[in-house]
Motif scaffolding. Structure first.
Motif, PDB file in Angstrom:
ATOM      1  N   ALA A   1     -11.411   2.184   6.138  1.00  7.37           N
ATOM      2  CA  ALA A   1     -11.873   1.834   7.484  1.00  7.37           C
ATOM      3  C   ALA A   1     -13.340   1.428   7.489  1.00  7.37           C
ATOM      4  CB  ALA A   1     -11.646   3.002   8.435  1.00  7.37           C
ATOM      5  N   ARG A   2     -14.163   2.138   6.715  1.00  5.74           N
ATOM      6  CA  ARG A   2     -15.609   1.854   6.707  1.00  5.74           C
ATOM      7  C   ARG A   2     -15.948   0.607   5.917  1.00  5.74           C
ATOM      8  NH1 ARG A   2     -16.691   7.669   5.957  1.00  5.74           N
ATOM      9  NH2 ARG A   2     -16.480   7.230   3.725  1.00  5.74           N
ATOM     10  N   ARG A   3     -15.389   0.468   4.728  1.00  4.14           N
ATOM     11  CA  ARG A   3     -15.840  -0.573   3.815  1.00  4.14           C
ATOM     12  C   ARG A   3     -14.799  -1.654   3.531  1.00  4.14           C
ATOM     13  NH1 ARG A   3     -18.267   4.067   1.373  1.00  4.14           N
ATOM     14  NH2 ARG A   3     -16.767   4.255  -0.348  1.00  4.14           N
ATOM     15  N   GLY A   4     -13.592  -1.456   4.041  1.00  3.01           N
ATOM     16  CA  GLY A   4     -12.526  -2.374   3.682  1.00  3.01           C
ATOM     17  C   GLY A   4     -12.661  -3.776   4.256  1.00  3.01           C
ATOM     18  N   ARG A   5     -13.048  -3.890   5.503  1.00  2.00           N
ATOM     19  CA  ARG A   5     -13.007  -5.211   6.138  1.00  2.00           C
ATOM     20  C   ARG A   5     -13.918  -6.213   5.434  1.00  2.00           C
ATOM     21  NH1 ARG A   5     -12.878  -6.527  12.607  1.00  2.00           N
ATOM     22  NH2 ARG A   5     -12.540  -8.779  12.395  1.00  2.00           N
ATOM     23  N   SER A   6     -15.146  -5.823   5.137  1.00  3.17           N
ATOM     24  CA  SER A   6     -16.051  -6.758   4.460  1.00  3.17           C
ATOM     25  C   SER A   6     -15.564  -7.067   3.043  1.00  3.17           C
ATOM     26  CB  SER A   6     -17.468  -6.186   4.407  1.00  3.17           C
ATOM     27  OG  SER A   6     -17.491  -4.979   3.667  1.00  3.17           O
ATOM     28  N   ALA A   7     -14.829  -6.109   2.438  1.00  6.52           N
ATOM     29  CA  ALA A   7     -14.318  -6.303   1.082  1.00  6.52           C
ATOM     30  C   ALA A   7     -12.959  -6.995   1.062  1.00  6.52           C
ATOM     31  CB  ALA A   7     -14.205  -4.954   0.372  1.00  6.52           C
ATOM     32  N   GLY A   8     -12.437  -7.350   2.230  1.00  9.63           N
ATOM     33  CA  GLY A   8     -11.142  -8.038   2.279  1.00  9.63           C
ATOM     34  C   GLY A   8      -9.952  -7.114   2.233  1.00  9.63           C
ATOM     35  N   VAL A   9     -10.126  -5.842   2.596  1.00  6.60           N
ATOM     36  CA  VAL A   9      -9.022  -4.884   2.650  1.00  6.60           C
ATOM     37  C   VAL A   9      -8.847  -4.475   4.109  1.00  6.60           C
ATOM     38  CG1 VAL A   9      -8.142  -2.649   1.890  1.00  6.60           C
ATOM     39  CG2 VAL A   9      -9.498  -4.060   0.320  1.00  6.60           C
ATOM     40  N   ILE A  10      -7.716  -4.812   4.692  1.00  3.19           N
ATOM     41  CA  ILE A  10      -7.493  -4.643   6.133  1.00  3.19           C
ATOM     42  C   ILE A  10      -6.401  -3.604   6.357  1.00  3.19           C
ATOM     43  CG2 ILE A  10      -6.691  -5.806   8.223  1.00  3.19           C
ATOM     44  CD1 ILE A  10      -8.008  -8.350   7.118  1.00  3.19           C
ATOM     45  N   LEU A  11      -6.658  -2.692   7.273  1.00  3.24           N
ATOM     46  CA  LEU A  11      -5.760  -1.576   7.570  1.00  3.24           C
ATOM     47  C   LEU A  11      -5.061  -1.794   8.907  1.00  3.24           C
ATOM     48  CD1 LEU A  11      -4.706   1.333   7.029  1.00  3.24           C
ATOM     49  CD2 LEU A  11      -6.764   2.167   8.187  1.00  3.24           C
ATOM     50  N   TRP A  12      -3.731  -1.723   8.892  1.00  2.00           N
ATOM     51  CA  TRP A  12      -2.940  -1.672  10.117  1.00  2.00           C
ATOM     52  C   TRP A  12      -2.286  -0.296  10.178  1.00  2.00           C
ATOM     53  CZ3 TRP A  12       0.272  -6.861  10.581  1.00  2.00           C
ATOM     54  CH2 TRP A  12      -0.620  -7.913  10.844  1.00  2.00           C
ATOM     55  N   ALA A  13      -2.610   0.458  11.198  1.00  2.00           N
ATOM     56  CA  ALA A  13      -2.062   1.805  11.376  1.00  2.00           C
ATOM     57  C   ALA A  13      -1.124   1.798  12.575  1.00  2.00           C
ATOM     58  CB  ALA A  13      -3.189   2.807  11.587  1.00  2.00           C
ATOM     59  N   ALA A  14       0.143   2.154  12.351  1.00  2.00           N
ATOM     60  CA  ALA A  14       1.145   2.132  13.409  1.00  2.00           C
ATOM     61  C   ALA A  14       1.630   3.544  13.683  1.00  2.00           C
ATOM     62  CB  ALA A  14       2.319   1.238  13.019  1.00  2.00           C
ATOM     63  N   THR A  15       1.972   3.807  14.951  1.00  2.00           N
ATOM     64  CA  THR A  15       2.491   5.126  15.309  1.00  2.00           C
ATOM     65  C   THR A  15       3.226   5.068  16.642  1.00  2.00           C
ATOM     66  OG1 THR A  15       1.940   7.448  15.695  1.00  2.00           O
ATOM     67  CG2 THR A  15       0.351   5.811  16.465  1.00  2.00           C
ATOM     68  N   GLN A  16       4.192   5.967  16.807  1.00  2.67           N
ATOM     69  CA  GLN A  16       4.858   6.141  18.091  1.00  2.67           C
ATOM     70  C   GLN A  16       4.094   7.108  18.991  1.00  2.67           C
ATOM     71  OE1 GLN A  16       8.946   7.367  17.735  1.00  2.67           O
ATOM     72  NE2 GLN A  16       9.483   5.756  16.289  1.00  2.67           N
ATOM     73  N   HIS A  17       3.215   7.890  18.407  1.00  2.00           N
ATOM     74  CA  HIS A  17       2.614   9.015  19.125  1.00  2.00           C
ATOM     75  C   HIS A  17       1.221   8.648  19.611  1.00  2.00           C
ATOM     76  CE1 HIS A  17       6.035  11.125  17.493  1.00  2.00           C
ATOM     77  NE2 HIS A  17       5.649  10.827  16.261  1.00  2.00           N
ATOM     78  N   ALA A  18       1.169   7.850  20.678  1.00  2.00           N
ATOM     79  CA  ALA A  18      -0.112   7.340  21.158  1.00  2.00           C
ATOM     80  C   ALA A  18      -1.060   8.461  21.566  1.00  2.00           C
ATOM     81  CB  ALA A  18       0.119   6.410  22.349  1.00  2.00           C
TER      82      ALA A  18
END
Length: 461
Positions: A284-301
């Motif tokens: 989450a902290r360093r991934g975006r600039s390094a080209g690593v993108i996180l998609w987090a999905a959940t039913q429990h909003a």
């Protein structure tokens, strides 16, 4: 005009036509006020005239002109707001004019009738032939102004939330289908974490996948640990050449890096696992600039607050389908998502760096999804590329049509098996993009079966 026309934040990229139209309306208003006798000389000979202290363009439909009442002499605000003045200004501009007198004096001009907002469709089937040219484009859904797509790097880390049956899973599949059928593994790699063991399985044989789908907690920890290490490795590579992000690195490096998309379904299943949470924080902290993108999905909003804070705040894009109540919608970042009707699966609120906008998310039929997944699997050493019906279509084209893939003829021949002109044409376009069918030289020509496609169907030629 006596005041510089300014534009609001959402109108700065408008074409020049409404801007010129607003400027012309302002000049016409001042000329009409002059003809009405509001320009005059005082006893000492000084000229007093009506002026605007500000002029603003609002969208492409409205302009407002605020009168500098401090310059008025012998006339008050009500004299400049009479019905006669309004009628004269409407005739001069040939437009609707509204006059506001509180707290000052404003002439509002309707430049053109507002376009009625489109109603959202109940269903929005994904048409991959209509996608943007960018191979990293993600289909978000259909909005009131039409289709909405975003490039994966712009979308960035995302939280995808929705109760069972709300459309979250269908949206994930359409997004992956669009990305994996347009971006090569050299451009995009994929990490999938699926503790339910069934949600993401259609993509198990995609050539983009790094390793196998992680199902158990131990497998998830191993996959996310490796991805956190990759973030650090890429950070060192960027620093070595002075690049701020992966885009700058790839423009200068001899060996460009692919983007990595990590999709975690039911991310809250791992809440409390310190090792997994630490890896999530790094991504989450360093991934975006390094080209690593996180998609987090959940039913429990409502339980999203259970994510590590640094992860939660970095999931800046929010795609929120129907949720249980107002508290869950608030926690997910899209108040109002609790009011999405149950009979509107796929309806969502998308927060894309500003206020949420309502969209109808795309979907793919099970047959279309499986066909796309099989096609991707055909690019690997394992997995069948074609289903039985698809093989039959190819055999018929080779044996009965001389290798020509004639859409109308095939649709008639296989109508009893559910094939329509639209379905066969869609299949033909997809196979042509993959190079399995030749591109016709003329509109009246038919596509031809290639040796590769014949081999995939079990034919020798």
């Amino acid at each position: 005009m006596s005041a510089q026309l300014t534009t609001t934040n959402n109108t700065r990229n408008l074409p020049t036509l409404p801007i010129r139209e607003a400027e012309r309306a302002g000049a016409q208003i001042l000329a009409a006020l002059d003809r009405l006798g509001f320009t005059h000389k005082d006893l000492d000979g000084r000229l007093f005239t009506v002026c605007f202290e500000s002029a603003e363009l609002w969208g492409d439909s409205w302009a407002s002109f605020t009168v500098d009442v401090g310059r008025l002499y012998h006339f008050d605000v009500l004299a400049l707001a009479s019905q006669k003045v309004k009628a004269t200004l409407a005739a001069a501009t040939r437009k609707d004019v509204f006059i506001l007198t509180k707290p000052g004096l404003v002439y509002a001009v309707r430049l053109q009738p507002a376009q009625p907002a489109q109603r959202l469709p109940k269903l929005a089937e994904l048409d991959l032939d209509a996608r943007p040219a960018d191979p990293l484009s993600v289909p978000l859904g259909v909005g009131r102004a039409g289709p909405v797509w975003r490039s994966l790097p712009d979308l960035g880390h995302s939280l995808i939330v929705g109760t069972s049956g709300a459309g979250k899973s269908s949206w994930l599949h359409t997004a992956l289908a669009a990305l994996l059928t347009s971006a090569s593994p050299d451009l995009l790699r994929l990490v999938l974490v699926d503790p339910k063991r069934s949600e993401l399985t259609p993509w198990a044989a995609a050539p983009h996948l790094m390793g196998s789908i992680a199902n158990t907690e131990a497998q998830a920890q191993q996959a996310l640990d490796a991805l956190a290490v990759e973030c650090d490795r890429r950070g060192d590579l960027l620093a070595a050449i002075g690049a701020r992000d992966i885009g700058g690195y790839n423009r200068r490096a001899a060996d460009p890096l692919p983007l990595v998309l990590c999709v975690i379904d039911e991310v809250l299943d791992f809440a409390g696992n310190r090792a997994i949470e630490e890896s999530q924080k790094t991504i989450a902290r360093r991934g975006r600039s390094a080209g690593v993108i996180l998609w987090a999905a959940t039913q429990h909003a409502a339980a999203v607050d259970g994510l590590p804070r640094v992860v939660n705040v970095n999931l800046t894009t929010r795609l929120v389908f129907r949720v249980a109540d107002g508290n869950a919608a608030q926690v997910a970042g899209c108040p109002g998502a609790q009011n999405i009707p149950q009979d509107r699966p796929g309806r969502l609120l998308a927060k894309l760096g500003s206020g949420p906008q309502e969209l109808q998310g795309y979907y793919l039929s099970d047959d279309a999804l499986q066909a796309l997944a099989r096609g991707l699997a055909g690019n690997t050493a394992t997995g069948l590329a074609l289903g039985d019906l698809e093989c039959d279509l190819v055999r018929y084209a080779v044996q009965d049509l001389g290798g020509a893939f004639k859409v109308n003829t095939l649709a008639r021949a296989f109508a009893g098996q559910g094939m329509t002109n639209r379905k066969v044409a869609e299949l033909a376009r997809r196979w042509e993009r993959r190079g399995w069918l030749t591109k016709p030289a003329h509109a009246t020509d038919s596509r031809k079966i290639t040796p590769d496609l014949a081999a995939l169907a079990g034919l020798t030629g």
